[in-house]
Each structure stands twice: as structure tokens, then as C-alpha cells.
Design an enzyme around this catalytic site. Structure first.
Site, PDB file in Angstrom:
ATOM      1  CE  LYS A   1      56.861  93.761  16.837  1.00  0.00           C
ATOM      2  NZ  LYS A   1      57.263  92.421  16.484  1.00  0.00           N
TER       3      LYS A   1
ATOM      4  CD  GLU B   1      56.075  92.495   9.781  1.00  0.00           C
ATOM      5  OE1 GLU B   1      56.162  93.216  10.794  1.00  0.00           O
ATOM      6  OE2 GLU B   1      56.788  91.475   9.625  1.00  0.00           O
TER       7      GLU B   1
END
Lengths: 332, 332, 332, 332
Positions: A188, A195
Site C-alpha cells: 500500500k 499515486e
């Protein structure tokens, strides 16, 4: 199956809703009683303490913790006091994966399972499903499969990757057991690092589009100002909302972030309603630290992180140092 | 409608195919006769010279030029010799937008229309449709609408942006008249600049994932080597193909490039079949130059470009200069 | 005064020489007996174990440890076993400042002083003197003043800063007590971070000079290669050795690193005798991690670090990922 | 020898002074009569027009133009109207080297020589001498040798580079004929590009030092704020003025820019009297464009340039775009 949820903020509440809609039973605790109470009408049982939470769940218990990274440690410690061997704690927040490793190892001494679940999807996850990156021991992870399958988006969320055949695996359903303790939060972390990079690439690009008419702006002719060469070539008044919209179809850069950007620009093309101060919540930093640790060049991910620091004015002292040098050598 | 195509390479041929399938009439010329001949079976008329092309088209003519940027100038000049007032030349290649402006202005003196069309979509465009970013005079652009509508993906290619209502506009169909001459190639340039950034963000992220097990690697203990702090925290053997697959569903970074990446990793997780030398075809450079011209910080887009230079060994002299300095001061 | 030295490598041996020349007494230990033995003729006492070192020094003892960062911890532990309360250990190596803080605190429990001294100067330090950045308790640091004053370059090494008056302070002599435990290594860490940035700036600049004639090189005209615009403007065959020499006098970028670079280029203008693999020894990484921790944008220092990673081929997997994406969407 | 000077600003006036002190004869014109008049007492002849300037100089004339880059073109055009074959115009300003090439070629048609001289040294040049990077035809450059030798710092300005023997060359005196037309400004451009990088490296480093106490600052514990790991390790209150002073002696990063920085920090350690808006005057941009043109990765030089853009708020639209995306996916 039955699950406890600690934390009924934006993310936690929506996880509960998605679970309830699929028929799972949810017992919810939030130290802010009001947050949790909204969920009662939707079928959740709301309790007023971690102790009550533990009492309300059948053994072996499953408790999902969804709180800010900065308080996860304390919450997990208190929660663990109420649990027994073979219970499972899931950390679905944005914890540093190293903290998850340490917590896993500490709890393992008491036979409490600790599963770290990187959870992506934001407020859209309720409808769209969450991408789940999972770390922990295989037994605990397997036991939680019904939960993960419910929360994940499912295969329909994207066309099948060419070359994949047969029964879909969990990755194709949107959840993946990435490895042992910490592997979920590690994955993550990198997801968020990417991102940041994707967001910055898009933001920089449209910022150039926005200046495509700067040939029209008046310029000062002094020794301190770089002249704009070829001002005639910067005379476009571009409709950035329309451009991001057209890129959504058929272009190489079509993406979910582009969809969101086109939506935001539709309503506010000048972006006047948005702050120029951009927060960062940790993963971008940890990604850079990991890149540095393992010795991988990560210019883009790092630049994206630093752009956020700059947006908050953190470059001020360095900027003034540049001015000081310039004044010293140039008398500017 | 009827259209001429100059250039039957990968891109040009697929544009012709998509047009033919929709009932348009295509006359094709490629200096390499073989490239064009494949298209005869699919319904195209193939000609052997630009002169023949001009003779084969009804007035006012429309000719789409789809050749490498480095030869576009020469091809357009030769083509224009064969055309008449009110004919239209479309440059669908990766030309520098400034060249397009100059060509537009030159041809305008002879009343020949020049339309620059940034065309994104790659080899998938045949099925998926092309994202078209268009610059030029409104009359010519409007006249070409049937062509653009056919080549573009259409509204179904993406869910409607929330807040958009009524009849779809062309952006929602995947093509957009961005502005006057050069605006199409300017917009495509920025598109590709963003593309470089997106690609680099993803590549850097998975490169860190790939090193997540570097705590296992042996380390040298000399004054020249940075020790790996906390090697225990880098002990993950991650399945990157599975991770990119899981990110495709529900995550914030889901995108078309991620889809392609997941597909590539499925077949070759170590990426051994790929070159480490990464070409760049111009737009990334022009994007950086535009950022510098208009004074917008573009750390990410630039770093992505430079990473390609580095991949081709262009940093060698600088690297050796660093070694020279280190040897000079340290005796290394 | 009397001092023990552990480690007689390049740096340690030169420190001893500079101390001996000023009349200090040095007792030297190196696990490689040969390294130390060279120093006997110059007046050092050489011993064969840490125990013998401790026995050879009068109380309170002063021992300078000058070994690779990766082994400092073990050496300090073993050394401390042989010492008594009020003795001083100096770590003059490139330790992470956090390790120095921890070691300081551990040794404080036994009343052993720990002083961290960032030491810059490289092989030139013997003649030029060393810049010393010192952390630790005030009593121990004050006691060591004669040592530091000898090792430092002294005031003559640079013209006095305008505005400074009266008696020179230690900074003007080239050594500074920066703060409590770790502050010396922290300051040295940032020094090296800046050093990486300075080196990279110079290296990049001369690499562009070296390509100033690239307009002469043949170019491929395909869709995969960015054309060189305005090749005529890149037709200079520059004498980089002469240019770095001229910059040494009167220019804004005159510096010690420039001096070294001009020297290296004089003997090898093409730098063919140097490796393109550039090591990094830790401080550059720790500087980036500190920047990330405190939230200061450090684009330049980070890029300089990553350039070293790239020089060693660490970007390979990311590069191949770019090629994979390009092949997927473009059929390249 | 006799020389005309056009432009009596900071730089031009000091060039005149240095020339006068060495016995050269200077005729000065500035459109702002006041600027020039100060020089009369120091021995200059001041004139009131370019025509008068031309009449006041013996043939063949030498005129040094020292005006902002943005007006150099116009001034040179007007000046050339007053000159004859075999006269020399020197452009000592910060012109783009490409403009110098074009001007050189244009004036060559009239047998007027054009010499481009990159001039570094700032306000200190009057005493310290100027580093001169020279482009142009060999005859004109040779004729100007007495001027260049006077303006340059001379050999004493730096210790001789080891390995250099015999009579000193011009580079060792601080001036260099780098190559044909434009080569002087090209070299100066890269010099300034490096200067930007050096400045940024130093500025970033001291900005981290300034935050070395951020462990003391209060932190918010919400999901939007990255927690500071290991706050205890950021508890140093460092004296940055003293640290930059100590680095001046014996360290690897000793440099003229460091000298200036130490001086500025001595008087204003918090740099409160300096603007955070940092101008850029062109060369940094052109350096990046050259790097992009020739395909050399220049991460550091580019990041240094972009930091200046950011300091002036040019990243605002991009920052707001990031906020827009974050609000869209996260409901922040």
C-alpha cells in the site's frame, strides 16, 4: 461472518456499510459515539467501549481497526488487552509497515493474529469496492476471505488481463495476500507513492496548459527577469476541463485520477475553490525512504512528495538563502 | 467521406482500417509500396505517388499525413505542391506544435488549410478508438467532423463525468478542437509529457517492490558502501504481476497504463525480454521546454524524461566526473 | 596531549601524522598490523590490541576511532570494555548520527564520554587540515580542544568573513562544537549531502559542455528518436579542462571541488580512466531521509544521490518496465 | 588601449573602473546620464549618444555593450549603425548564445566583429577580477587581449593546478577564448546553470539544518498529517552561521558561494531580511533547454531552476490540482 470495527470515520463507516449490505454482521466502536450511531439504522450494532466490543463478538473474534496512523498503536494495544488467543486484529489504516511488523510480532507472543491490510479506494470504495493489499500469516488471512471478497470490487471492475485464463484468482477480484506481516502495508505504501507521482504528473501537465497563453502577459525588461523567448508561441487559451475530458477516452493517460480531475475542472476550471496547501499522510515519505534504503532511483516519486512540502511553504528558508547569496554576489 | 492517407505504417494503416470499417473511402500512399498494399483487401485504394493521390481525390481534398516527425516537413511540402486552394492537410503525427504553426501559416498563403491532430491510442486505437486533440481553423475542423467522430472512441469508452448533462459534446466522444493552429499538437505534447510522468511513477514504484527482498542480499562492509539499515525490514519476495493486477480494481492508481503493465508482468515478471534503453520521441522534451519557457515547475515530467536519457547511458560523462572528483579528494 | 587512534587506514594514519607533527603523542592500533607500523618511524607508538591500547594511555584516556561506519559499533563496544569512567571515545568516522546518539547514551551510563566528530578533508587533510564538526558534552569537548585545534586548518585557510571582528572563534579555525551528542555527525551528514549536490551540479554542467558538438553527430529519422532541433547551434568542440581552469578565477562557482575537477580534466579530458559507477557511503542517503522526516523539499540533494544509484545500474528494472509499457501500447 | 562602454549600471561601471585603474581609456554612454556621470571623476569620458560614442573612439573601434539581455539586440543594432568595418562590438551581458551567433553572423556581413564575453564575478569583480568566457573570431579576440587581461583576476587568484607547468595560459589568468561565435555565452550559460545548482544544494542543506529542532514542534494527530518518526532525533538547535563558517576551512564544500553565505548568515541568521521570491535571469533556463536538446540528464540543474519558479508561486495551479484530486477521491 461477524466482524468488529474500531473507528467509524469516513473510511470505517463505509467499510461497515459495504459489509452490512452483503449480509455480514458488524459491531462498531468509535470513541466519538455520534459517528458510530449513524450506522445503527443500517444494521450495525454499536458499542461504547472496546471491552463491550470484545464481549459482543463470538470467538475467535475478528476486529478491524480503522483509525489514523498516529493513534493506531495505542488503539491496538488497548484492544489487544480485551482479546484472546486465536483472535484476529486487522489494521486497515495507513500504518507504516514497520510498525505493523513489530505489532504482529508482539501480538504473536499472545497467539493473537495481526493482519495488515492496505485499503485503497477512498470515499468511492463503498460503491466501487476497495483494493485490498494484505499481509500476515496464511491461516488468519484465509479465515478472513469472506470479508475481503465482500469489500473488494470483484472481477467486473476491470476487463480481464489478456493471457489470464481459468478461474479468477483473488488479485482479479481486487484483493491479494501479498506476503507475511507488513507486506500489505508495504504494498500500500508503494501504491500511494505511485499515486503521488501520478497526481503530480497530471497536475504539472495541466499547469503548463494553463500557462499556454503567457505570451500575452506583459514582461519586464530588466537584468533580473528571464525574457520569454518566442512569446507568439504561447498564445493559446485552452479549455482545460474539456481537454481532461477528451483524454478520458482512448488516450494513453486515461485513468481513474484523470476521471476525478475532469470532474473537478468541470465545476471549477480555475480551481479557485481549492487550497494550494497539499497534505501528505506518510506513505509518500515512507516510499522515498524505502527507495533510499534499497538504492533504487526514484526521482519522480520523490519530486512528487517534495512538491507537497513546497506547496505548504516548507522551502521558505532555502529560498531566502538563495536570495541572500544573490544579493551578496550581485548586489540585487 | 473521402480521405487520402500518406503513410501506412503502424499508425497510418490502423487509422485507415478504422475509417474503412465505418464506410469512409480511403486512398493510401506510402513510399514503401508494400506497407500500403496490405490495405487493398480491406477496401483502400492504393496509389504510387503524391501526384496520383491528388488526382484520385475529389475537391476539396482531405489528406491525412501520418509519418515520422522528422520527415513531416518534407512530405507536407511535396504534398502541398499537388493540392489546390480549400484543400485540407491534416498532420496526425508527433510534430512539434511550433512546426505546425509555421506550416499552417505558410500554407494559408495558398488557401490550403492545415489541421494539426495529436493522435493518442497506439496500436490499440484500431479497436479502442483514438483520442484526437485538434488545432486549426474552425471551418476546416468542422468539415472533418465525420472523420474525427469515426476515429474517436465514442462516449461509451468511459462513464459520464458527474455533472455533465444533456447532449454529449465532442470531448465526451473523444475528440476536441483545442484551439487555433498548433493547439492540437500542443495539447498532445502535454499529454505525452504526462504519459512519461505516469509511466515513470509506475516504473519506479514497482522497481522498489522488486527490491523489497534486498535485506537478504550480502553487503560489503567498507567505507565506500552505504550499509542497509534495518535489513530485516526488506525481506519480502513480492509477486509484482499479482500486485499490479490487484491494483487494477478499486485502487486510486487504476489506469490504462497499469492494465498494460499488469499484462506485461504476467508474461515476464522479471522483464528480462525488455531492453533497458528507453527511447523518447520528442514530446517529452518539448513539454519540458514549454515548462521552462512559461516558468512552471515540472519536476516530475522532467525527471521522467531524464530517466530515459539515463537509461540510454547519456549520463556517463557526468558519472565519470563524479568518480574523478571522488578519487581526487578521497583517494578512492 | 596524548591520544589513542583505532584505525590506521587512509584517514586515521593522516590524522596521526598531523597530530605527531604538532607534538602530540599518539598510540595507534589497527587490526591490520601493517597499516599501523608505517607510523612508527614518524613517532607513533603502535600496539597490538585494544587492551594494550588502554594500558598504554594515561587516565583519563582519549581514544579516536576511525573505522568504516559499518564496523564502528562493534569496535566501540570492544573498546569501551577496556576503558574507565571519565575516559573519552571520539568517533571520527562517517557514522549515522542516530547511532552516535545511542552510543553516547549507552556509554554515559558508565561515565564514559562519547564525542562524535564529523571529519571532512579527505587525503588533502594532512596538509590542508580537517574541518571538524563536533557533537557531545561540553566538558569532554573542551578537554579535547588541543587536538581539534591541531587537526583543523586554522584561520589562514580562508579570508576572514567581513563583519567578523576581535579574537577568532573556533569556527574560524575550522572546528566547531555544533551541539549535544550526534550534532557533529548530523552536521557532517548535511555537509556530505551538500557535497553530493555540488558534485552533481558540476558534473551535469560539464556533461552538457561535452555534448556541445552533438549537432555534428548523425541522427536517425524514425518515429522513435527525438530529432535535434537547431543542430547548427550545437557545433562547439569545447576544451573542458581549460574551461574548468578559467572558472577557478573570479567566477561565482569557484570552489575546492572545481579545483580538483580542473586537475583531473587536465590529465584526462575524456575521463576515460574513471569508472562510471559512483559509490555512496551513507550520508547522502541519511540527508535525504532527514529532509523527508522534517518535511523540507530537497530536490537537488536527492537527485544527486539518485544519480549515483543510476550510475550503478540500479534503475534497470524501472527502465525495463518503461520499455514493457511502450511495447504494450505502441508495438515498439 | 581605448574602449567604449555602453551601459553604466552596476556591472558596466565596475568594468570601466577596473579598466581605468589599469590605464585604459574609457568612453562611456548610458541612456541614463546620471549613471555614467559618476565615472567622470574616475577618469572616464562620458558621452550622450551612441553617435557621439562612435565619434569619440579611434578606428578600429572597440565597444563593450553591458546592458540587460532583453535590450541587447536593440542596442547592438543601433550601435552598429554608427560603426565601420573592422570595428569590434563586445557583448558582455547575459545574452542567449544563439542570439550572439545570429548577431555575429549579421554583423559579419558588414565586416564588424562581434565578440561574446560571458562575464562572471558580480559586484566583487571590481576588486577580485572577472572570469571571462569568450567567443568569436580569433583576430578580434586576440586584439582585445589587453582588455581581457586587465579585467581578469590573474594567476594569483587561485593556486596553480598540480601538473600545470611553464608559462601560464590565459585560462590560468582567468580568461579563455572558448571557441567561435556564441561559445563564450554558451560557456557562461553552463557556468550559471552550475551556479544555480551549487546555490540550491547549499540552500537545501542549510534548510534541513534549520529544521533540525523540529522534534520539538507540536504535531497534529490526524489522518492528513504525516507523523514525525523519531522526533527525539530532531532536537538540535544549530547555529547555522557558525556551521557555514566552519565549513569554509578544510571541508570538501568550501567555495566562494559558501563564503558569501556565511557572511549573510552572520548578519541575519534567520534570513528574515531576504525575499523568498528568487528571480532567474535566463541562463538557468537555457542550460536546461540545452541539456534537453543534447539529451544529457540534468536533474540537479533543472531542479535548481524549478525551485526558483516555485519560490515565486508558479506552482500554484498544480498544487490546487492536487488538492482537487485529493478532495475528489478522499472527501478531504
Amino acid at each position: 461472518m461477524q466482524i468488529g470495527m474500531v473507528g467509524a470515520g469516513r473510511m470505517g463507516a463505509n467499510l461497515v456499510r459495504r459489509l452490512l449490505r452483503a449480509g455480514h454482521k458488524c459491531v462498531v466502536y468509535d470513541r466519538n459515539a455520534e459517528s458510530a450511531s449513524e450506522l445503527v439504522d443500517e444494521g450495525a450494532v454499536v458499542v461504547e467501549s472496546l471491552q463491550e466490543l470484545a464481549r459482543s463478538l463470538e470467538s475467535p473474534r475478528t476486529v478491524w481497526v480503522m483509525v489514523p496512523a498516529a493513534v493506531t498503536g495505542r488503539v491496538v494495544d488497548e484492544l489487544a488487552e480485551t482479546l484472546d488467543a486465536d483472535d484476529v486484529i486487522i489494521d486497515g489504516g495507513n500504518s507504516h509497515y514497520r510498525d505493523s511488523v513489530v505489532r504482529h510480532n508482539t501480538l504473536a507472543q499472545r497467539q493473537i493474529h495481526y493482519v495488515d491490510v492496505g485499503t485503497s479506494g477512498g470515499v468511492y470504495g463503498l460503491e466501487r469496492g476497495y483494493c485490498l493489499m494484505i499481509g500476515g500469516g496464511p491461516d488468519a488471512v484465509e479465515r478472513l476471505d469472506p470479508i475481503f471478497r465482500t469489500l473488494a470490487p470483484g472481477t467486473e471492475a476491470a476487463p480481464r488481463t489478456p493471457g489470464r485464463t481459468g478461474v479468477t484468482d483473488t488479485a482479479e477480484n481486487g484483493y491479494l495476500h501479498c506476503g507475511p506481516a507488513g507486506a500489505g502495508h508495504f504494498t500500500k505504501m508503494i501504491h500511494n507513492g505511485i499515486e503521488y507521482g501520478q497526481m503530480a504528473a497530471l497536475a504539472e501537465g495541466i499547469a503548463i496548459l494553463q500557462k499556454a497563453n503567457s505570451g500575452h502577459a506583459p514582461r519586464v525588461n530588466d537584468a533580473e527577469t528571464a525574457p520569454l523567448a518566442d512569446a507568439d508561441f504561447y498564445s493559446y487559451d485552452l479549455d482545460i476541463a474539456a481537454i481532461t475530458e477528451v483524454w478520458r477516452r482512448g488516450s494513453v493517460i486515461s485513468s481513474w485520477l484523470l476521471n476525478l480531475t475532469a470532474g473537478a475542472l468541470l465545476h471549477d476550471p480555475q480551481l479557485n475553490s481549492y487550497s494550494r496547501q497539499v497534505a501528505d499522510s506518510g506513505e509518500g515519505r515512507w516510499t522515498v525512504q524505502a527507495a533510499v534504503d534499497v538504492g533504487v532511483p526514484a526521482h519522480v516519486l520523490t519530486a512528487a512528495l517534495y512538491a507537497r512540502f513546497s506547496s505548504r511553504g516548507e522551502g521558505e528558508y532555502a529560498d531566502k538563502a538563495l536570495s541572500a547569496m544573490r544579493r551578496a554576489f550581485g548586489g540585487h
